[in-house]
Design a protein around this motif. Structure first.
Motif, PDB file in Angstrom:
ATOM      1  N   PRO A 130       0.758  -1.032   0.031  1.00 13.00           N
ATOM      2  CA  PRO A 130      -0.132  -0.139  -0.086  1.00 13.00           C
ATOM      3  C   PRO A 130       0.571   1.649  -0.154  1.00 13.00           C
ATOM      4  CG  PRO A 130      -0.492  -1.649   1.060  1.00 13.00           C
ATOM      5  CD  PRO A 130       0.547  -2.000   0.903  1.00 13.00           C
ATOM      6  N   ASP A 131       0.017   2.495  -0.627  1.00 15.80           N
ATOM      7  CA  ASP A 131       0.734   3.845  -0.398  1.00 15.80           C
ATOM      8  C   ASP A 131       0.993   3.897   1.066  1.00 15.80           C
ATOM      9  OD1 ASP A 131       1.565   3.765  -3.060  1.00 15.80           O
ATOM     10  OD2 ASP A 131      -0.698   3.982  -3.270  1.00 15.80           O
ATOM     11  N   ILE A 132      -0.089   4.043   1.739  1.00 13.91           N
ATOM     12  CA  ILE A 132      -0.609   4.326   2.704  1.00 13.91           C
ATOM     13  C   ILE A 132      -1.155   3.703   4.040  1.00 13.91           C
ATOM     14  CG2 ILE A 132      -1.813   6.091   4.051  1.00 13.91           C
ATOM     15  CD1 ILE A 132      -1.239   8.042   2.489  1.00 13.91           C
ATOM     16  N   THR A 133      -1.008   3.394   5.147  1.00 18.06           N
ATOM     17  CA  THR A 133      -1.390   2.322   5.872  1.00 18.06           C
ATOM     18  C   THR A 133      -1.842   2.523   7.107  1.00 18.06           C
ATOM     19  OG1 THR A 133      -0.562   0.124   4.535  1.00 18.06           O
ATOM     20  CG2 THR A 133      -0.949   0.180   7.623  1.00 18.06           C
ATOM     21  N   LEU A 134      -3.027   3.114   7.802  1.00 16.78           N
ATOM     22  CA  LEU A 134      -2.918   3.508   9.075  1.00 16.78           C
ATOM     23  C   LEU A 134      -3.587   2.000   9.907  1.00 16.78           C
ATOM     24  CD1 LEU A 134      -5.634   5.799   7.809  1.00 16.78           C
ATOM     25  CD2 LEU A 134      -3.436   6.016   7.824  1.00 16.78           C
ATOM     26  N   ILE A 135      -3.074   2.135  10.994  1.00 14.89           N
ATOM     27  CA  ILE A 135      -3.523   0.826  12.394  1.00 14.89           C
ATOM     28  C   ILE A 135      -3.960   2.133  13.038  1.00 14.89           C
ATOM     29  CG2 ILE A 135      -1.746  -0.981  12.946  1.00 14.89           C
ATOM     30  CD1 ILE A 135       0.478  -0.258  11.134  1.00 14.89           C
ATOM     31  N   LEU A 136      -4.715   1.009  13.501  1.00 14.48           N
ATOM     32  CA  LEU A 136      -5.923   1.459  14.485  1.00 14.48           C
ATOM     33  C   LEU A 136      -5.638   0.651  15.581  1.00 14.48           C
ATOM     34  CD1 LEU A 136      -7.579   2.594  11.944  1.00 14.48           C
ATOM     35  CD2 LEU A 136      -9.800   2.078  13.032  1.00 14.48           C
ATOM     36  N   ASP A 137      -5.283   0.847  16.843  1.00 15.49           N
ATOM     37  CA  ASP A 137      -5.020   0.398  18.099  1.00 15.49           C
ATOM     38  C   ASP A 137      -5.175   0.831  18.535  1.00 15.49           C
ATOM     39  OD1 ASP A 137      -2.501  -0.979  19.385  1.00 15.49           O
ATOM     40  OD2 ASP A 137      -2.615   0.740  20.223  1.00 15.49           O
ATOM     41  N   LEU A 138      -6.044  -0.190  19.919  1.00 15.53           N
ATOM     42  CA  LEU A 138      -6.052  -0.310  21.166  1.00 15.53           C
ATOM     43  C   LEU A 138      -6.693  -1.195  21.995  1.00 15.53           C
ATOM     44  CD1 LEU A 138     -10.315  -0.704  20.931  1.00 15.53           C
ATOM     45  CD2 LEU A 138      -8.664  -1.686  19.214  1.00 15.53           C
ATOM     46  N   ALA A 139      -6.672  -1.514  22.818  1.00 14.37           N
ATOM     47  CA  ALA A 139      -6.191  -2.743  23.760  1.00 14.37           C
ATOM     48  C   ALA A 139      -7.273  -4.139  23.746  1.00 14.37           C
ATOM     49  CB  ALA A 139      -6.764  -2.392  25.692  1.00 14.37           C
ATOM     50  N   VAL A 140      -6.391  -4.854  23.998  1.00 12.99           N
ATOM     51  CA  VAL A 140      -6.676  -6.017  23.205  1.00 12.99           C
ATOM     52  C   VAL A 140      -7.992  -6.896  24.155  1.00 12.99           C
ATOM     53  CG1 VAL A 140      -6.441  -8.290  22.836  1.00 12.99           C
ATOM     54  CG2 VAL A 140      -5.298  -7.402  22.438  1.00 12.99           C
ATOM     55  N   GLU A 141      -8.758  -6.500  25.264  1.00 14.10           N
ATOM     56  CA  GLU A 141      -9.633  -6.911  25.643  1.00 14.10           C
ATOM     57  C   GLU A 141     -10.811  -6.097  25.464  1.00 14.10           C
ATOM     58  OE1 GLU A 141      -6.058  -8.466  27.685  1.00 14.10           O
ATOM     59  OE2 GLU A 141      -6.926  -5.736  27.192  1.00 14.10           O
ATOM     60  N   GLU A 142     -10.498  -4.870  24.657  1.00 12.76           N
ATOM     61  CA  GLU A 142     -11.472  -3.175  24.251  1.00 12.76           C
ATOM     62  C   GLU A 142     -11.859  -4.068  23.020  1.00 12.76           C
ATOM     63  OE1 GLU A 142     -13.946  -0.747  23.667  1.00 12.76           O
ATOM     64  OE2 GLU A 142     -13.818  -1.809  25.996  1.00 12.76           O
ATOM     65  N   GLY A 143     -10.750  -4.195  22.062  1.00 10.76           N
ATOM     66  CA  GLY A 143     -11.188  -4.664  21.030  1.00 10.76           C
ATOM     67  C   GLY A 143     -12.146  -5.793  20.650  1.00 10.76           C
ATOM     68  N   LEU A 144     -11.462  -7.585  21.540  1.00 14.18           N
ATOM     69  CA  LEU A 144     -12.540  -7.981  21.793  1.00 14.18           C
ATOM     70  C   LEU A 144     -14.266  -8.435  22.731  1.00 14.18           C
ATOM     71  CD1 LEU A 144      -9.735 -11.124  23.301  1.00 14.18           C
ATOM     72  CD2 LEU A 144     -10.808 -10.705  20.322  1.00 14.18           C
ATOM     73  N   LYS A 145     -14.084  -7.521  23.277  1.00 11.82           N
ATOM     74  CA  LYS A 145     -15.580  -7.291  23.318  1.00 11.82           C
ATOM     75  C   LYS A 145     -15.934  -6.397  22.503  1.00 11.82           C
ATOM     76  CE  LYS A 145     -18.009  -4.701  27.813  1.00 11.82           C
ATOM     77  NZ  LYS A 145     -17.641  -3.197  28.641  1.00 11.82           N
ATOM     78  N   ARG A 146     -15.546  -5.684  22.401  1.00  8.58           N
ATOM     79  CA  ARG A 146     -16.760  -4.988  21.517  1.00  8.58           C
ATOM     80  C   ARG A 146     -16.467  -6.009  19.690  1.00  8.58           C
ATOM     81  NH1 ARG A 146     -12.369   0.681  19.828  1.00  8.58           N
ATOM     82  NH2 ARG A 146     -12.783   1.539  20.866  1.00  8.58           N
ATOM     83  N   GLU A 158     -11.982 -14.530  17.280  1.00 10.23           N
ATOM     84  CA  GLU A 158     -12.330 -13.403  17.712  1.00 10.23           C
ATOM     85  C   GLU A 158     -11.985 -14.457  18.842  1.00 10.23           C
ATOM     86  OE1 GLU A 158     -13.801 -13.253  15.363  1.00 10.23           O
ATOM     87  OE2 GLU A 158     -15.057 -11.521  15.639  1.00 10.23           O
ATOM     88  N   ASP A 159     -12.235 -16.358  18.888  1.00 14.69           N
ATOM     89  CA  ASP A 159     -12.554 -17.259  20.115  1.00 14.69           C
ATOM     90  C   ASP A 159     -11.486 -17.394  20.097  1.00 14.69           C
ATOM     91  OD1 ASP A 159     -15.379 -16.584  19.832  1.00 14.69           O
ATOM     92  OD2 ASP A 159     -15.354 -18.505  18.400  1.00 14.69           O
ATOM     93  N   MET A 160     -10.578 -17.233  19.239  1.00 16.85           N
ATOM     94  CA  MET A 160      -8.962 -17.227  19.826  1.00 16.85           C
ATOM     95  C   MET A 160      -8.304 -16.807  20.962  1.00 16.85           C
ATOM     96  SD  MET A 160      -6.971 -17.987  16.117  1.00 16.85           S
ATOM     97  CE  MET A 160      -7.514 -18.276  14.919  1.00 16.85           C
ATOM     98  N   ASP A 161      -7.564 -17.613  21.859  1.00 14.19           N
ATOM     99  CA  ASP A 161      -7.085 -17.314  23.261  1.00 14.19           C
ATOM    100  C   ASP A 161      -6.380 -15.904  22.934  1.00 14.19           C
ATOM    101  OD1 ASP A 161      -3.913 -16.727  22.892  1.00 14.19           O
ATOM    102  OD2 ASP A 161      -4.396 -19.926  22.154  1.00 14.19           O
ATOM    103  N   VAL A 162      -6.528 -14.828  24.452  1.00 13.13           N
ATOM    104  CA  VAL A 162      -6.118 -13.657  24.559  1.00 13.13           C
ATOM    105  C   VAL A 162      -5.075 -13.826  24.079  1.00 13.13           C
ATOM    106  CG1 VAL A 162      -5.889 -11.973  26.442  1.00 13.13           C
ATOM    107  CG2 VAL A 162      -7.964 -13.407  26.138  1.00 13.13           C
ATOM    108  N   ALA A 163      -3.377 -14.209  24.419  1.00 13.38           N
ATOM    109  CA  ALA A 163      -2.357 -14.246  24.464  1.00 13.38           C
ATOM    110  C   ALA A 163      -1.861 -14.615  22.736  1.00 13.38           C
ATOM    111  CB  ALA A 163      -1.725 -15.662  24.752  1.00 13.38           C
ATOM    112  N   PHE A 164      -3.155 -14.736  21.946  1.00 13.04           N
ATOM    113  CA  PHE A 164      -2.865 -14.663  20.246  1.00 13.04           C
ATOM    114  C   PHE A 164      -3.324 -13.239  20.179  1.00 13.04           C
ATOM    115  CE2 PHE A 164      -5.306 -14.324  16.274  1.00 13.04           C
ATOM    116  CZ  PHE A 164      -4.034 -15.121  15.048  1.00 13.04           C
ATOM    117  N   HIS A 165      -3.926 -12.055  20.805  1.00 14.34           N
ATOM    118  CA  HIS A 165      -4.541 -11.308  20.199  1.00 14.34           C
ATOM    119  C   HIS A 165      -3.357 -10.412  20.964  1.00 14.34           C
ATOM    120  CE1 HIS A 165      -8.532 -12.481  18.637  1.00 14.34           C
ATOM    121  NE2 HIS A 165      -8.737 -13.034  19.251  1.00 14.34           N
TER     122      HIS A 165
END
Length: 209
Positions: A130-146, A158-165
């Motif tokens: 890509p020419d430009i990549t935007l990486i949206l970052d947030l805490a793992v637990e919050e992301g999985l909750k969403r 989403e069902d993979m273990d937290v360590a994977f995420h």
């Protein structure tokens, strides 16, 4: 004709890539640009057929290498049938996930390592980036909750273990450090409105396009 611009949005589960892709599309179209929005895995008929193999079923359905091979098969079809034609006619392509996701999910998350993903990228895509990549970052637990709150059948990752995420989040951060000119980290915490891409943010990130 001038080649178009290839923009990708990356991040872990629940980071808001799909929503922000649509917001970015609306901003760019309001400024008169021709925009094609797409996603991975998917984005072409063949790639969409492969998508269902990856995002449904048991978490141990495939190992990391098998997943990577399936993803690059889907990606090649996607690039050849959707992305390249759009860029060749001068459009801006916004893609929800691309090779950085394979590096983060399979390379880091599944411990496949960077080299196999890099080699597959060379073989399948001749190192298209890509020419430009935007990486949206947030805490793992919050992301999985969403992500879990969305529901639906495509819950395999989403069902993979937290360590994977946690590994894949660290992978995205490492990817951004290795290629800081292309990759931009965006804080994806807070409300949807608060973390949205605005015209001013786009101009700061992209400049004049």
């Amino acid at each position: 004709m001038t080649r178009g611009l290839f923009i990708t949005l990356e991040g872990g589960e629940g980071s808001g890539k799909s929503t922000q892709s649509k917001r970015l599309q609306a901003i760019l179209e309001s400024e008169g640009h021709s925009v094609v929005i797409t996603r991975e895995p998917g984005g072409s008929p063949g790639a969409e057929a492969i998508r269902s193999l990856l995002v449904t079923g048991e978490t141990d359905r495939w190992d990391g290498m098998t997943e990577a091979l399936l993803l690059f098969a889907a990606r090649r079809d996607h690039v050849e049938r959707t992305i390249k034609p759009a860029l060749d006619r001068g459009a801006i392509v916004i893609c929800d996930r691309f090779t950085d996701s394979t590096m983060a999910y399979q390379g880091y998350g599944h411990d496949l390592g960077r080299e196999p993903v890099e080699q597959l990228n060379k073989i399948a895509l001749n190192d298209i980036k890509p020419d430009i990549t935007l990486i949206l970052d947030l805490a793992v637990e919050e992301g999985l909750k969403r992500a879990v709150s969305r529901g639906g059948d495509e819950q395999r990752y989403e069902d993979m273990d937290v360590a994977f995420h946690h590994r894949l989040r660290e992978g995205f951060i490492d990817i951004s450090k290795r290629d800081p000119n292309r990759c931009h980290i965006i804080d994806a915490t807070g409300s949807e409105e608060g973390r949205s891409l605005s015209p001013s943010k786009c101009r700061v990130t992209f400049g004049e396009i």
